[in-house]
Design an enzyme around this catalytic site. Structure first.
Site, PDB file in Angstrom:
ATOM      1  N   ASN A  65       7.192  -2.107 -12.036  1.00 46.30           N
ATOM      2  CA  ASN A  65       8.325  -1.496 -12.857  1.00 46.30           C
ATOM      3  C   ASN A  65       9.321  -2.817 -12.958  1.00 46.30           C
ATOM      4  O   ASN A  65       9.461  -3.568 -12.142  1.00 46.30           O
ATOM      5  CB  ASN A  65       9.014  -0.278 -12.235  1.00 46.30           C
ATOM      6  CG  ASN A  65       8.685   1.093 -12.686  1.00 46.30           C
ATOM      7  OD1 ASN A  65       7.781   0.921 -13.665  1.00 46.30           O
ATOM      8  ND2 ASN A  65       9.001   1.963 -12.245  1.00 46.30           N
ATOM      9  N   ALA A  71       1.062   8.681  -8.837  1.00 46.98           N
ATOM     10  CA  ALA A  71       0.557   8.772  -7.399  1.00 46.98           C
ATOM     11  C   ALA A  71       1.689   9.200  -6.508  1.00 46.98           C
ATOM     12  O   ALA A  71       2.666   8.736  -6.767  1.00 46.98           O
ATOM     13  CB  ALA A  71      -0.298   7.587  -7.098  1.00 46.98           C
ATOM     14  N   ALA A 114       0.783  -1.122  -0.049  1.00 48.30           N
ATOM     15  CA  ALA A 114      -0.186   0.015  -0.004  1.00 48.30           C
ATOM     16  C   ALA A 114       1.035   1.171  -0.034  1.00 48.30           C
ATOM     17  O   ALA A 114       0.780   2.101   0.902  1.00 48.30           O
ATOM     18  CB  ALA A 114      -0.932   0.104   1.245  1.00 48.30           C
ATOM     19  N   ASN A 174      12.973  14.859 -14.708  1.00 46.11           N
ATOM     20  CA  ASN A 174      13.020  14.111 -16.243  1.00 46.11           C
ATOM     21  C   ASN A 174      13.318  15.256 -17.424  1.00 46.11           C
ATOM     22  O   ASN A 174      14.178  14.680 -18.083  1.00 46.11           O
ATOM     23  CB  ASN A 174      11.734  13.231 -16.419  1.00 46.11           C
ATOM     24  CG  ASN A 174      11.487  12.133 -15.521  1.00 46.11           C
ATOM     25  OD1 ASN A 174      12.405  12.139 -14.766  1.00 46.11           O
ATOM     26  ND2 ASN A 174      10.337  11.666 -15.601  1.00 46.11           N
ATOM     27  N   GLY A 184      -0.627   1.547  -4.781  1.00 49.06           N
ATOM     28  CA  GLY A 184      -1.281   0.522  -4.479  1.00 49.06           C
ATOM     29  C   GLY A 184      -2.393   1.002  -3.862  1.00 49.06           C
ATOM     30  O   GLY A 184      -3.609   0.702  -3.876  1.00 49.06           O
ATOM     31  N   ASN A 221      15.556   6.604 -15.676  1.00 46.66           N
ATOM     32  CA  ASN A 221      15.505   6.656 -14.001  1.00 46.66           C
ATOM     33  C   ASN A 221      16.913   6.734 -13.414  1.00 46.66           C
ATOM     34  O   ASN A 221      17.083   7.570 -12.305  1.00 46.66           O
ATOM     35  CB  ASN A 221      14.877   5.195 -13.442  1.00 46.66           C
ATOM     36  CG  ASN A 221      13.408   5.493 -13.930  1.00 46.66           C
ATOM     37  OD1 ASN A 221      12.960   5.945 -14.775  1.00 46.66           O
ATOM     38  ND2 ASN A 221      12.708   4.818 -12.917  1.00 46.66           N
ATOM     39  N   ASN A 279      12.765   3.237 -18.691  1.00 41.30           N
ATOM     40  CA  ASN A 279      13.211   3.314 -17.282  1.00 41.30           C
ATOM     41  C   ASN A 279      14.606   3.295 -17.323  1.00 41.30           C
ATOM     42  O   ASN A 279      15.248   3.959 -16.396  1.00 41.30           O
ATOM     43  CB  ASN A 279      12.399   2.079 -16.561  1.00 41.30           C
ATOM     44  CG  ASN A 279      10.925   2.595 -16.161  1.00 41.30           C
ATOM     45  OD1 ASN A 279      10.220   1.854 -16.082  1.00 41.30           O
ATOM     46  ND2 ASN A 279      10.599   3.905 -15.799  1.00 41.30           N
ATOM     47  N   LYS A 305       7.673  -2.417  -4.458  1.00 41.96           N
ATOM     48  CA  LYS A 305       8.725  -1.991  -5.197  1.00 41.96           C
ATOM     49  C   LYS A 305       9.148  -3.317  -5.652  1.00 41.96           C
ATOM     50  O   LYS A 305       9.271  -4.481  -4.905  1.00 41.96           O
ATOM     51  CB  LYS A 305       9.753  -1.313  -4.576  1.00 41.96           C
ATOM     52  CG  LYS A 305       9.171   0.224  -4.240  1.00 41.96           C
ATOM     53  CD  LYS A 305       9.754   1.202  -5.230  1.00 41.96           C
ATOM     54  CE  LYS A 305       9.212   2.415  -4.857  1.00 41.96           C
ATOM     55  NZ  LYS A 305       9.753   3.596  -5.905  1.00 41.96           N
ATOM     56  N   LYS A 346       8.526  -0.370 -21.376  1.00 45.20           N
ATOM     57  CA  LYS A 346       8.851   0.376 -20.437  1.00 45.20           C
ATOM     58  C   LYS A 346      10.163   0.260 -19.578  1.00 45.20           C
ATOM     59  O   LYS A 346      10.541   1.346 -19.146  1.00 45.20           O
ATOM     60  CB  LYS A 346       7.499   0.145 -19.240  1.00 45.20           C
ATOM     61  CG  LYS A 346       7.628   0.789 -17.850  1.00 45.20           C
ATOM     62  CD  LYS A 346       6.385   1.246 -17.592  1.00 45.20           C
ATOM     63  CE  LYS A 346       6.340   2.347 -16.619  1.00 45.20           C
ATOM     64  NZ  LYS A 346       5.778   2.057 -15.508  1.00 45.20           N
TER      65      LYS A 346
END
Ligand code: PAF
Length: 300
Positions: free
Chosen positions: A104, A130, A8, A204, A12, A194, A190, A78, A186
């Protein structure tokens, strides 16, 4: 539908909160952020957007033993916490008819498939944004798109039912028949964005503005595409560079998830991003000096 969300954190909580808001019976599970769980148990989860905020009631727990058999278990931890999270919820995962991961990186699938039967495993990608602002309070920072499908094979009616539930919860979702390819796209994005943003401590968009960083961004993309091509995808270098640059443009003000982790002095997903590409490169005989370098520098 009965749904358990493992992990969470920001994403999540957002998915769990929106699914609960549309009438599903959702339990959030997080064994580490006790304050967040206690706040949700006491006064619900607040979802904040530019238009205002809404309080949603849903169940939340830090005890795996309190989780009940569900129609769907969604893993949002994660990538580097996957092994521990799935060990702690093994029997729940084994009994669930569907287990979904929108995480990810690449490599979590092998860990999940060590417990979950292949036919029950749904994988996808999401660009929903989020941020966890405070215990019990999540900000829906950017409305993105989710793609979801079976790890291998075409979407079944069961996949479609999850896609429908997400769409009905205001989470735009599309059924996909090529999720491995989407996960790799993706992954490449990344791999290029990242680690660079984390090492240079920049949002970014700076990766496009700074000519030196833009050159490195492109070089990493080329290297990651070479590994993806050896893996079997017909990605074009120039199209992938254009896609990476488009993501930088569209998320110019964003602090990447890896930079957020570095700033909070938390472990990053580097091993499942640049580390995963380096590992696949080694297996497939493609040299990956840049991905290996980024892995070492971020791990330091
Ligand atoms: O990990 C992230 O932060 C995101 O996937 C992305 C696309 C790089 C945007 O910040």
């Amino acid at each position: 539908m009965k749904i358990v969300i493992i992990g969470a954190g920001a994403l999540g909580s957002l998915f769990g909160g929106l699914l609960a808001r549309s009438g599903h019976s959702v339990s959030l599970y997080n064994p580490s952020n006790l304050e967040h769980i206690q706040t949700i148990r006491k006064s619900g989860l607040v979802i904040e957007t530019n238009e205002g905020e809404q309080r949603v009631s849903l169940s939340a727990t830090s005890q795996a033993s309190e989780l009940e058999r569900s129609d769907l278990v969604a893993i949002f931890v994660k990538a580097h916490h996957t092994a521990k999270a799935i060990q702690g919820t093994r029997s729940l995962l084994q009994r669930a008819p569907l287990v979904m991961s929108l995480q990810n990186g690449f490599g979590v699938e092998t860990e999940i498939l060590g417990i979950v039967p292949r036919e029950n495993f749904l994988r996808g990608t999401t660009s929903q944004g989020a941020t966890l602002l405070a215990p019990g309070r999540v900000r829906w920072a950017g409305k993105g798109v989710t793609h979801l499908g079976r790890w291998q094979g075409q979407p079944t009616p069961a996949v479609q039912s999850i896609v429908d539930a997400l769409n009905q919860s205001s989470l735009e979702t599309h059924a996909a028949g090529n999720v491995i390819e989407l996960v790799w796209i993706k992954l490449i994005v990344n791999s290029a964005i990242n680690a660079l943003t984390a090492l240079f401590d920049v949002p970014n968009g700076v990766l496009l503005k700074d000519p030196g960083l833009r050159e490195i961004l492109r070089a990493i993309t080329r290297e990651s595409v070479a590994v993806a091509r050896a893996y079997g995808f017909a990605f074009s270098e120039s199209e992938m560079i254009a896609r990476v640059e488009q993501v930088c443009q569209q998320t110019a003000e964003n602090i990447s998830s890896m930079l957020q982790d570095v700033r909070r002095k938390r472990p990053t997903e580097i091993e499942f991003i640049n580390g995963a590409i380096a590992l696949e490169g080694k297996r497939l005989g493609v040299s990956t000096p840049l991905n290996q370098l980024l892995l070492r520098l971020v791990q330091k």
